[in-house]
Motif scaffolding. Structure first.
Motif, short mmCIF file in Angstrom:
data_model
loop_
_atom_site.label_atom_id
_atom_site.label_comp_id
_atom_site.label_asym_id
_atom_site.label_seq_id
_atom_site.Cartn_x
_atom_site.Cartn_y
_atom_site.Cartn_z
N PRO A 41 0.79 -1.23 0.00
CA PRO A 41 0.00 0.00 0.00
C PRO A 41 0.82 1.28 0.00
CG PRO A 41 -0.92 -1.58 1.56
CD PRO A 41 0.39 -2.15 1.09
N TRP A 42 2.04 1.26 0.55
CA TRP A 42 2.86 2.47 0.62
C TRP A 42 3.86 2.58 -0.54
CZ3 TRP A 42 3.03 -1.55 4.18
CH2 TRP A 42 4.17 -2.35 4.14
N GLU A 75 -1.44 4.01 -2.78
CA GLU A 75 -2.69 3.73 -2.06
C GLU A 75 -2.71 4.39 -0.69
OE1 GLU A 75 -4.96 -0.18 -0.16
OE2 GLU A 75 -3.45 -0.44 -1.74
N ARG A 76 -1.59 4.35 0.04
CA ARG A 76 -1.53 4.91 1.39
C ARG A 76 -0.43 5.97 1.45
NH1 ARG A 76 -3.36 2.10 5.87
NH2 ARG A 76 -2.62 3.98 6.94
N ASP A 78 -0.23 8.39 3.45
CA ASP A 78 0.15 8.64 4.84
C ASP A 78 1.27 7.71 5.28
OD1 ASP A 78 -2.06 6.79 4.46
OD2 ASP A 78 -2.09 6.54 6.63
N GLU A 79 1.18 6.43 4.89
CA GLU A 79 2.23 5.48 5.25
C GLU A 79 3.50 5.72 4.44
OE1 GLU A 79 2.92 2.77 7.47
OE2 GLU A 79 1.56 4.14 8.47
N MET A 332 -6.44 12.16 9.65
CA MET A 332 -7.05 10.98 9.03
C MET A 332 -8.58 11.07 9.10
SD MET A 332 -4.49 9.44 7.79
CE MET A 332 -5.31 7.95 7.18
N LEU A 362 -2.77 13.76 3.78
CA LEU A 362 -2.09 12.51 4.10
C LEU A 362 -0.59 12.67 4.31
CD1 LEU A 362 -4.09 10.04 1.82
CD2 LEU A 362 -4.37 10.50 4.27
#
Length: 393
Positions: A41-42, A75-76, A78-79, A332, A362
């Motif tokens: 995802p990151w 996708e992520r 934030d990560e 978030m 994010l």
């Protein structure tokens, strides 16, 4: 690694189906356990050619602009940013854009009285309906307090967490019925409304956003609160208490002494001043070039050293509270609200705005998660509280 990046940025040659720039970017990202075209995802997935060359040459500004252009996806986010920041990879990617940004901050007063209104027009006046959809019911555009307090359990919703934060501020200030309070950077009036309703105080709030003032007057017309469309430097009335929630990030280090002088001259000798601000771990000029250009023009995060130095001639520091980890959860929650409301705004604001706003929320969440930036509440008094200040949590 800087030498590899610099060389690869000017070399678009491909070897084995992958350019040397992509190889260099991939090596750089691997230091944070991020892969180019990976399936986690990151990981970053390239959607257009030339992204690696663009990012290596232009640093964080180019990275954000390429995302806005749809040239890469993740996708992520934030990560992704949590990992990049924890690995301190940004230090090798600043490039000329960051150098110029720092030089401007050193040479110019980017937050002068004339410039101060720019962030109101470009950020806070985006639209009241838009912010109402993203924020809590009171429209509180500052970090929420999720930990509970005063015997209350931890918050489980954004509305609860924001009311917990507003109540925390009121208790730290020791508000009593009949007090008169100045709110520097009052936004849509969330603090003033809460304090007037729950603690029986009268409030004056100042903002540089016409839309905030207009809506705030409508929402709080039944309460003893006043909105003023003014710069903070114009204030010279006396108040029992002074509060500033999430505005100091727009002041700039060249103006910190003037800001503290204004807060002191507006505060009764036996009063308290609560300053709620995002802060950085080090003392440096300027801010991220992408954030400056696309989110908060002329913004600058303070350090503890700079706040302390500016406060020195005017105040005793009674309390300093860091709950920066709560900003990750707040951002978030805003992002979830933004995504849910986007169908209402997509046709008007467009896909590029969607990607810009998603990136903003994010990447900031990632920075707080990585503990690269903080959220501080300072309680200051002009002469020291007799017998000592009692800590509130």
């Amino acid at each position: 690694m800087n030498e590899v990046i610099s060389e690869a940025a000017s070399d678009g040659g491909r070897q084995g189906g992958r350019s040397s720039a992509e190889d260099a970017l991939g090596q750089w990202l691997a230091l944070a356990d991020v892969r180019l075209n990976g399936d986690r995802p990151w990981d970053i997935r390239l959607l257009q050619p030339g992204v690696a060359e663009r990012v290596l040459a232009g640093g964080s500004l180019a990275l954000g602009e390429a995302y806005m252009d749809g040239a890469w996806s993740c996708e992520r986010l934030d990560e992704l940013f949590t990992r990049l920041i924890r690995a301190r990879l940004g230090e090798g990617m600043h490039g000329l854009s960051m150098a110029w940004h720092v030089l401007r901050a050193k040479l110019l007063n980017l937050q002068s009285q004339r410039r101060a209104w720019q962030v109101g027009r470009e950020h806070y006046d985006l639209g009241n309906d838009f912010y109402a959809a993203m924020l809590d019911a009171r429209m509180t555009y500052t970090c929420a307090y999720w930990q509970g307090g005063d015997g209350q359990p931890p918050a489980t919703t954004l509305d609860q967490a924001q009311e917990a934060k507003l109540d925390l501020v009121c208790r730290k200030l020791g508000l009593q019925p009949g007090m008169r309070v100045l709110d520097i950077g009052c936004g849509w009036g969330s603090f003033m409304g809460f304090a007037a309703e729950r603690y029986g105080v009268r409030c004056v709030g100042i903002t540089i956003s016409e839309q905030q003032a207009d809506l705030g007057r409508q929402r709080l017309a039944h309460l003893p609160v006043e909105f003023r469309l003014q710069d903070y430097r114009e204030q010279d009335e006396r108040f029992d208490r002074v509060v500033s929630l999430g505005m100091f990030e727009h002041v700039g280090h060249k103006n910190y002494p003037d800001y503290m002088a204004v807060a002191r001259r507006c505060l009764a000798d036996d009063g308290l001043f609560l300053l709620h601000t995002i802060g950085r771990n080090d003392t440096a000029d300027g801010t991220d070039p992408w954030i400056d250009r696309y989110v908060f023009p002329n913004g600058e995060l303070p350090s503890i050293a700079r706040i302390g130095k500016a406060a020195e001639p005017h105040f005793v520091v009674e309390d300093l509270h860091n709950f920066g980890a709560d900003y990750d959860r707040t951002l978030m929650a805003w992002h979830r609200n933004f995504e849910a409301a986007w169908p209402r705004f997509g046709a008007e604001l467009g896909e590029r705005f969607y990607r810009r706003w998603r990136y903003y929320l994010l990447c900031c969440a990632g920075a707080f998660r990585a503990r690269d930036i903080q959220l501080w509440q300072w309680v200051l008094s002009p002469r020291g509280v007799a017998g000592g200040y009692r800590r509130v949590s």
